[in-house]
Design a protein around this motif. Structure first.
Motif, PDB file in Angstrom:
ATOM      1  N   THR A 120       2.976   1.481   1.721  1.00  0.00           N
ATOM      2  CA  THR A 120       4.317   1.222   1.199  1.00  0.00           C
ATOM      3  C   THR A 120       4.851   2.377   0.366  1.00  0.00           C
ATOM      4  O   THR A 120       6.058   2.469   0.156  1.00  0.00           O
ATOM      5  CB  THR A 120       4.315  -0.048   0.332  1.00  0.00           C
ATOM      6  N   THR A 164       8.668  -0.445   6.159  1.00  0.00           N
ATOM      7  CA  THR A 164       8.202  -0.934   4.853  1.00  0.00           C
ATOM      8  C   THR A 164       7.814   0.187   3.898  1.00  0.00           C
ATOM      9  O   THR A 164       7.481  -0.071   2.749  1.00  0.00           O
ATOM     10  CB  THR A 164       6.985  -1.854   5.039  1.00  0.00           C
ATOM     11  N   ILE A 174      14.195   0.462  -0.193  1.00  0.00           N
ATOM     12  CA  ILE A 174      13.251   1.078   0.727  1.00  0.00           C
ATOM     13  C   ILE A 174      13.373   2.593   0.777  1.00  0.00           C
ATOM     14  O   ILE A 174      12.454   3.297   1.205  1.00  0.00           O
ATOM     15  CB  ILE A 174      13.414   0.473   2.146  1.00  0.00           C
ATOM     16  N   VAL A 202      13.552  -5.295   2.494  1.00  0.00           N
ATOM     17  CA  VAL A 202      12.298  -5.029   1.793  1.00  0.00           C
ATOM     18  C   VAL A 202      12.596  -4.236   0.524  1.00  0.00           C
ATOM     19  O   VAL A 202      13.348  -3.244   0.556  1.00  0.00           O
ATOM     20  CB  VAL A 202      11.311  -4.250   2.686  1.00  0.00           C
ATOM     21  N   PHE A 250      10.885  -3.071  -3.666  1.00  0.00           N
ATOM     22  CA  PHE A 250       9.722  -2.947  -4.529  1.00  0.00           C
ATOM     23  C   PHE A 250      10.134  -3.319  -5.943  1.00  0.00           C
ATOM     24  O   PHE A 250      11.238  -3.002  -6.384  1.00  0.00           O
ATOM     25  CB  PHE A 250       9.171  -1.515  -4.511  1.00  0.00           C
ATOM     26  N   LYS A 259       5.499  -4.871  -3.474  1.00  0.00           N
ATOM     27  CA  LYS A 259       6.536  -5.062  -2.461  1.00  0.00           C
ATOM     28  C   LYS A 259       6.942  -6.534  -2.400  1.00  0.00           C
ATOM     29  O   LYS A 259       6.113  -7.429  -2.521  1.00  0.00           O
ATOM     30  CB  LYS A 259       5.992  -4.630  -1.100  1.00  0.00           C
TER      31      LYS A 259
END
Length: 373
Positions: free
Chosen positions: A258, A278, A330, A354, A356, A369
């Protein structure tokens, strides 16, 4: 009786002058005939005087199965016999060899301990399960891919410049002594760890389809080509001050990856496209690259985030004192910074995708994540 001595002398001289080397393989002898080293018809031998001063022999792709007789080619410095049917190769008398290419044969054992002058060895696509190069300290190129090697001792090959050991059964390879290594191809092995910190001249690295979890390339400032796709990688540290010269970078199909630590996030986004959706580029992966556990450190019982995926809120449970929380998209861009007063974070306004969450405490910086539905 005296008349016999001149006749006997001439007979002995004639035997010495016409000494032959046995060549039992007809295809080998035919190759020598084609090179003008023997004359037809094929009779199972060649005049030794025609071959014992020869320095270069190229007999590629001749359907040769037996290279017996090669021991009398004592002056050979270069031998190329790739793409034949050779099962055994004895080179103990060919001590002048500096170049050997015996790739694409059926060789199961290769003794090169007497060939101490070897500079280049290509023995790919054979049946080798052992290869001893500890006596070949002059090696600069070793190409032993597509064999059955489970170990490879390179500690004595300090001048090695190019190494291709791909498609073997290697679980470990120590290249810390090969400090001038320029090209390394080790893909399709069982490697779980690769220490490249001392290989500061490394230019090409192919390590795809291994078992690597962590890849630290921060000490490789001249790297221009990196292929590390199809791995269980969790972290790559590419922050080496040379990212703009990394022409080719492929890290796709790394489902656990990631974070990639880079020199410049926006430059990496614009130029390195062979990655999973990802994955994000960041200027720091927060000790993930120093710790093989990497981003999965959130599995520790001191911190949990739920629900994940979420459509509205994230709940954080931790024993640590949180000072700041950041939401990162991302691309690596920080899109939201929060000074928490509660352990719940509202992410309703975020588009689906996606992200974080970076949790900064007095003791740690942790990244995890999550998916916004």
């Amino acid at each position: 009786m005296k008349k016999l001595f001149p006749i006997l002398f001439l007979f002995i001289s004639s035997i010495g002058f016409t000494q032959n080397t046995l060549i039992p393989d007809a295809n080998f002898e035919q190759a020598l005939i084609n090179l003008g080293l023997d004359t037809a018809p094929i009779n199972g031998s060649v005049p030794t005087a025609n071959i014992d001063t020869l320095s270069v022999l190229n007999i590629d792709n001749k359907s040769i199965s037996n290279l017996a007789g090669i021991e009398d080619f004592t002056a050979l410095t270069s031998l190329s016999c790739w793409n034949n049917l050779i099962t055994s190769l004895v080179l103990t008398q060919n001590t002048a060899l500096t170049y050997l290419d015996c790739s694409s044969n059926q060789i199961s054992s290769l003794d090169i301990t007497q060939n101490t002058l070897l500079d280049t060895l290509a023995c790919a696509a054979n049946l080798l399960n052992n290869l001893n190069v500890t006596q070949n300290s002059n090696l600069t190129g070793l190409f032993c891919s597509q064999n059955q090697l489970s170990s490879l001792d390179l500690t004595q090959n300090t001048g090695l410049n190019s190494l291709n050991c791909s498609s073997n059964s290697l679980s470990n390879i120590d290249i810390t002594q090969n400090t001038v290594l320029n090209n390394l191809v080790c893909n399709h092995n069982n490697l779980s760890y690769l220490d490249l910190t001392l290989n500061t001249t490394l230019n090409w690295l192919f390590c795809n389809s291994t078992q690597l979890i962590n890849l630290d390339l921060s000490q490789n400032p001249v790297l221009t080509n990196l292929y590390c796709h199809d791995n269980p990688l969790e972290c790559i540290n590419l922050k080496n001050g040379n990212n703009i010269n990394l022409l080719n970078f492929s890290a796709s199909n790394n489902p656990n990856l990631t974070c990639v630590e880079v020199d410049n996030i926006q430059w990496s986004i614009a130029n390195w496209l062979a990655i999973d959706d990802t994955l994000s580029y960041q200027d720091s992966c927060y000790a993930a690259c120093a710790n093989p556990i990497g981003i999965n450190e959130l599995q520790q019982p001191t911190l949990s985030i739920y629900p994940n995926p979420t459509s509205s809120e994230l709940t954080i449970e931790t024993e640590e004192s949180i000072t700041k929380i950041e939401i990162i998209d991302i691309t690596g861009k920080t899109i939201k910074t929060i000074t928490p007063s509660l352990n719940r974070i509202n992410v309703t306004e975020l588009p689906e995708g996606v992200y974080f969450i970076r949790i900064i405490s007095e003791e740690n910086i942790i990244t995890h994540k999550f998916i916004k539905q």
